[in-house]
Design a protein around this motif. Structure first.
Motif, PDB file in Angstrom:
ATOM      1  N   SER A 178       8.203   6.523   5.006  1.00 49.08           N
ATOM      2  CA  SER A 178       7.774   7.730   4.305  1.00 49.08           C
ATOM      3  C   SER A 178       8.967   8.266   3.524  1.00 49.08           C
ATOM      4  O   SER A 178      10.077   8.322   4.051  1.00 49.08           O
ATOM      5  CB  SER A 178       7.261   8.788   5.289  1.00 49.08           C
TER       6      SER A 178
ATOM      7  N   ASN B  45       8.847  -2.224   7.320  1.00 54.38           N
ATOM      8  CA  ASN B  45       7.418  -2.311   7.632  1.00 54.38           C
ATOM      9  C   ASN B  45       6.688  -1.083   7.131  1.00 54.38           C
ATOM     10  O   ASN B  45       5.881  -1.161   6.215  1.00 54.38           O
ATOM     11  CB  ASN B  45       7.227  -2.491   9.131  1.00 54.38           C
ATOM     12  N   ASP B  46       6.972   0.067   7.725  1.00 52.31           N
ATOM     13  CA  ASP B  46       6.365   1.328   7.319  1.00 52.31           C
ATOM     14  C   ASP B  46       7.474   2.303   6.953  1.00 52.31           C
ATOM     15  O   ASP B  46       8.577   2.256   7.506  1.00 52.31           O
ATOM     16  CB  ASP B  46       5.523   1.928   8.445  1.00 52.31           C
TER      17      ASP B  46
ATOM     18  N   TYR C 255       3.886   7.423   1.282  1.00 57.18           N
ATOM     19  CA  TYR C 255       3.769   6.735   2.569  1.00 57.18           C
ATOM     20  C   TYR C 255       3.492   5.262   2.298  1.00 57.18           C
ATOM     21  O   TYR C 255       2.589   4.914   1.542  1.00 57.18           O
ATOM     22  CB  TYR C 255       2.627   7.338   3.393  1.00 57.18           C
ATOM     23  N   LEU C 256       4.338   4.395   2.913  1.00 56.12           N
ATOM     24  CA  LEU C 256       4.236   2.964   2.681  1.00 56.12           C
ATOM     25  C   LEU C 256       3.779   2.292   3.967  1.00 56.12           C
ATOM     26  O   LEU C 256       4.321   2.573   5.050  1.00 56.12           O
ATOM     27  CB  LEU C 256       5.586   2.372   2.250  1.00 56.12           C
ATOM     28  N   ARG C 257       2.858   1.363   3.841  1.00 57.32           N
ATOM     29  CA  ARG C 257       2.331   0.660   5.008  1.00 57.32           C
ATOM     30  C   ARG C 257       2.173  -0.823   4.671  1.00 57.32           C
ATOM     31  O   ARG C 257       1.907  -1.188   3.542  1.00 57.32           O
ATOM     32  CB  ARG C 257       0.986   1.251   5.437  1.00 57.32           C
ATOM     33  N   GLY C 258       2.395  -1.648   5.693  1.00 57.23           N
ATOM     34  CA  GLY C 258       2.172  -3.082   5.524  1.00 57.23           C
ATOM     35  C   GLY C 258       3.297  -3.821   4.851  1.00 57.23           C
ATOM     36  O   GLY C 258       3.073  -4.914   4.301  1.00 57.23           O
TER      37      GLY C 258
ATOM     38  N   SER D  70       0.844  -1.182   0.000  1.00 56.49           N
ATOM     39  CA  SER D  70       0.000   0.000   0.000  1.00 56.49           C
ATOM     40  C   SER D  70       0.884   1.239   0.000  1.00 56.49           C
ATOM     41  O   SER D  70       1.780   1.375   0.834  1.00 56.49           O
ATOM     42  CB  SER D  70      -0.897   0.019   1.238  1.00 56.49           C
TER      43      SER D  70
ATOM     44  N   THR E  64      10.878   2.221   9.288  1.00 52.77           N
ATOM     45  CA  THR E  64      10.822   1.529  10.574  1.00 52.77           C
ATOM     46  C   THR E  64      10.965   0.032  10.362  1.00 52.77           C
ATOM     47  O   THR E  64      10.587  -0.512   9.325  1.00 52.77           O
ATOM     48  CB  THR E  64       9.499   1.817  11.300  1.00 52.77           C
TER      49      THR E  64
END
Length: 780
Positions: A121, A118-119, A101-104, A84, A132
């Motif tokens: 920006s 993991n996450d 912004y990256l998530r997941g 995402s 992170t």
């Protein structure tokens, strides 16, 4: 001015590592690191467009876009894959900023680093970003780790609660954990705060601050230590510290603790300036605790300075100065600045001015000798030289050369005289040559004046205050080269190169120059000694070095060389032989021992043979016709199949008469011939293992002279070497029939993979160890 940087930790010895041999070690290690594919985009990548693909996209022009499912984002060298990604734009015009912004979970790659996190920006208009829970690996070089948080900047990476190692994935030989790591990309180094060094996951060392290189640039810090034990020094530990002062200055400090002697402080300063370069070094032991050292002064020290400079366009300055505290210094200590086999330390300085047709120099030279002698060598201080050249006189037929010198000689012994020597040496030479050969005719005049003064001791002998010596010389030299493709060996071309020289110089009694006492270290007069004879020295003008003894000459030198060339015009074999035929005996005074036999000189033979691309042989031999025996011989056969792998067999012989007479030794200093055989072997057993062994045996003494074996293990991220050595040395108050050995063992270790060129096998360094270092066989 390159220094290899290594981390200090004796615990590295406990690490174990193994890896299958694939290619050479460097290539093998690079297989385990990621490489950037495609061409690196140059220029400002931030101005390039961003390409995004995804299974699903929700776009709210012009401020927001959300991509989900197999998101693939590319911009120049950057490539990001994730689940995402949300892209936002803030501001307008030149103030617009694009953020991703990256998530997941995501996988990020560029030409410098690969990240799994993991996450995150990322600012798409700069290189800034935050990640992170990341695993990172450097691209194109060794270096990987984990971080709880990473801040990406234009020229740095700041990692919180992070680890770093140069070991490849699935290899945990060593790592550094730190509360904070800052990697400086352009400067190629990393800073660690509250660092814990781990071996196989076990913490063994802590430091509040640490630096490591992540490239080949010089960095200040700890260098590779060495530890060991010897019967002379006891247990010892040497810890070098490197200081990168400036791009053209650096220094190394290397304190060394020896359990039987105490602390020795060592330092070296190197400099490179527009007008010169050089090295200044020192070694100091405040109080030598070694029981067998019996001198009243327990301070042991060394000073070394080597300098070369060019300034004001035509000026040159050279300094080569070594001074030690006592005669036994190089016998008792291993040093990079001298050896007990040298016999003396040189102390020399020279400043010179050069022009196309002349040059002028002022110099000073003296020697610090280590042998126990009653009279040592003279010092030349000052020495003034002037040379003038003028070619193509008489319509191009004649070349003129003038050498002139003024020098003052002094001696520490009050028994020896002091003197000024003034010398002028003009010469005229003509050369005629064609395709068959060359004929060179030279006339020369030696004109020397001495002002001598008797030594200050009441026992000093009288000397003639003023001495003049004028000697003319004629030399005719004929050389030719005859080539033939018809030889005993098909496919080879052979040359015959006859060389004939006639030399004439009248006799002049020179017993009134200098002391009648023979200088028992360097030879005769103030600065003369017999020249060591080989094939090429047969064609020299003079038997003696220096100008105090110019012997008479009425002689013909006959010699020649034959060479064999293969079909590629590569020289594969040569053989040279020569001898001087004395028409009248060469002499310097009425002493019979200072004249040559009436017949001929020693035969001198030399040969080199490139047997194949893997085998080389070299040998030389001298036969003394007066003594009717061999005076000097040596032979070296080397097998070098690949890389640094080699096996070399050596033989050395020198008769006691040759040593005492031709090397300026005092009478009967050597009571027996030198006969030595030796073998040197160096082999890269595999990509990880390298072994070096040396063994030299003195046949006359029936004792080994030196023995050495070194083993080094190399992996992609660390190496360890162990060397054991046993060699003949000496001690004070030693009996004449006693042979004393020093036994030692040393250990070296380092971390690897921190630079791009630090995967050497260690063979070259191990071959340098010892009193008799490896000398490469002559390669045609």
């Amino acid at each position: 001015m390159n220094k290899k940087y290594t981390l200090i930790s004796i615990s590295i010895l406990t690490a174990l590592y193994s890896q299958q041999s694939l290619a050479d070690l460097h290539a093998q290690c690079l297989l385990g690191v990621p490489h950037f594919t495609g061409e690196v985009v140059k220029g400002d990548v931030n101005n390039l467009p961003v390409y995004i693909e995804a299974d699903k996209a929700e776009i709210n022009q012009p401020t927001q876009a959300i991509y989900q499912g197999n998101v693939d984002l590319k911009q120049g060298n950057r490539h990001l894959v994730g689940n995402s990604v949300e892209v936002k734009q803030t501001g307008e015009g030149n103030q617009a900023q694009r953020w991703a912004y990256l998530r997941g979970g995501f996988d990020y790659k560029d030409n410098q680093i690969n990240l799994l996190g993991n996450d995150a920006s990322f600012n798409l208009d700069s290189k800034n970003g935050n990640v992170t829970d990341a695993d990172y690996q450097l691209v194109g070089r060794q270096g990987r780790g984990k971080a709880q948080e990473i801040e990406l900047g234009d020229n740095y990476r700041l990692m919180k609660n992070a680890t770093f190692t140069s070991c490849l994935p699935d290899d945990n030989a060593w790592a550094v954990d730190a509360s904070e790591i800052r990697q400086h990309i352009k400067e190629e180094y990393a800073e660690f705060w509250h660092a814990r060094f781990k071996v196989l996951g076990v913490p063994v060392f802590y430091t509040p601050y640490l630096q490591l290189p992540i490239g080949d640039r010089r960095r200040s810090g700890l260098l590779m230590p060495t530890v060991g034990h010897s019967s002379r020094d006891g247990y010892w530990y040497k810890q070098p510290v490197y200081w990168n002062i400036a791009p053209n200055y650096d220094a190394t400090f290397a304190p060394k603790y020896m359990s039987r002697r105490g602390w020795q402080l060592n330092g070296e300063f190197r400099y490179l300036t527009p007008v010169g370069e050089g090295k200044l070094a020192g070694e100091y032991l405040g109080r030598d605790r070694y029981d067998e050292y019996t001198s009243d002064s327990r301070k042991r020290h060394l000073l070394y300075w080597k300098h070369h400079s060019s300034f004001l366009e035509n000026w040159r300055l050279n300094i080569d100065y070594t001074k030690v505290s006592d005669k036994r210094y190089f016998t008792d200590f291993d040093s990079d600045y001298g050896s007990s086999t040298d016999g003396y330390a040189n102390q020399y300085a020279r400043i010179a001015y050069y022009k196309p047709n002349y040059n002028f120099a002022i110099s000073a030279r003296q020697f610090q000798i280590f042998d126990e002698v009653s009279v040592g060598p003279y010092r030349a201080m000052p020495q003034i030289d002037f040379n003038y050249y003028k070619n193509d006189l008489a319509n191009g037929w004649v070349d003129f050369k003038l050498f002139s010198q003024a020098v003052r000689f002094d001696n520490d012994s009050t028994l020896m005289p002091t003197a000024w020597r003034f010398h002028v040496e003009p010469s005229l030479a003509t050369a005629m040559s064609n395709k068959y050969g060359s004929l060179n005719i030279e006339t020369k005049l030696y004109a020397t004046h001495y002002n001598q003064k008797k030594g200050s001791s009441s026992s000093a002998e009288d000397v003639q205050k003023s001495v003049n010596r004028v000697l003319p010389q004629l030399k005719v030299d004929l050389q030719t080269v005859l080539a033939s493709s018809k030889t005993l060996f098909d496919g080879y071309t052979q040359t015959l190169e006859p060389h004939v020289q006639y030399l004439y110089r009248p006799y002049k009694d020179q017993s009134n120059i200098g002391s009648k006492r023979v200088n028992n270290y360097l030879g005769f007069g103030y600065d003369s000694a017999l020249v060591q004879q080989d094939y090429y020295s047969l064609f020299r003008d003079r038997r003696y070095s220096g100008l105090d003894r110019i012997s008479s000459a009425n002689q013909v030198t006959v010699g020649g060389t034959t060479r064999f060339y293969d079909k590629n015009a590569d020289e594969r074999f040569n053989f040279s032989a020569g001898q001087i035929y004395y028409l009248t005996a060469s002499r310097i005074d009425d002493n019979p021992s200072n004249r040559t036999p009436k017949s001929s000189s020693s035969w001198a033979l030399e040969s080199n043979w490139k047997i194949s691309d893997k085998w080389n042989w070299r040998g030389s031999y001298q036969y003394d016709t007066l003594l009717d025996k061999a005076s000097l011989a040596n032979s070296s056969l080397e097998f070098n199949p690949m890389k640094n792998n080699l096996i070399q067999l050596n033989y050395r012989y020198a008769s006691k008469e040759y040593i005492n007479q031709n090397l300026g030794a005092s009478a009967n200093r050597y009571q027996q011939d030198i006969k030595q055989v030796g073998i040197v072997a160096a082999w890269e057993v595999s990509d990880n293992w390298a072994v070096v062994g040396k063994y030299y045996q003195d046949i006359a003494l029936k004792k080994p002279v030196e023995q050495y074996v070194g083993v080094q293990y190399n992996s992609c991220c660390w190496s360890v070497g162990v060397g054991a050595r046993r060699y003949v040395t000496s001690r004070q108050n030693q009996r004449d029939d006693q042979v004393v050995y020093d036994n030692s063992i040393g250990v070296t270790f380092e971390l690897r993979g921190l630079g791009e060129n630090d995967h050497q096998s260690g063979i070259e360094e191990m071959l340098k160890k010892g009193k008799l270092p490896y000398i490469q066989a002559f390669s045609l």
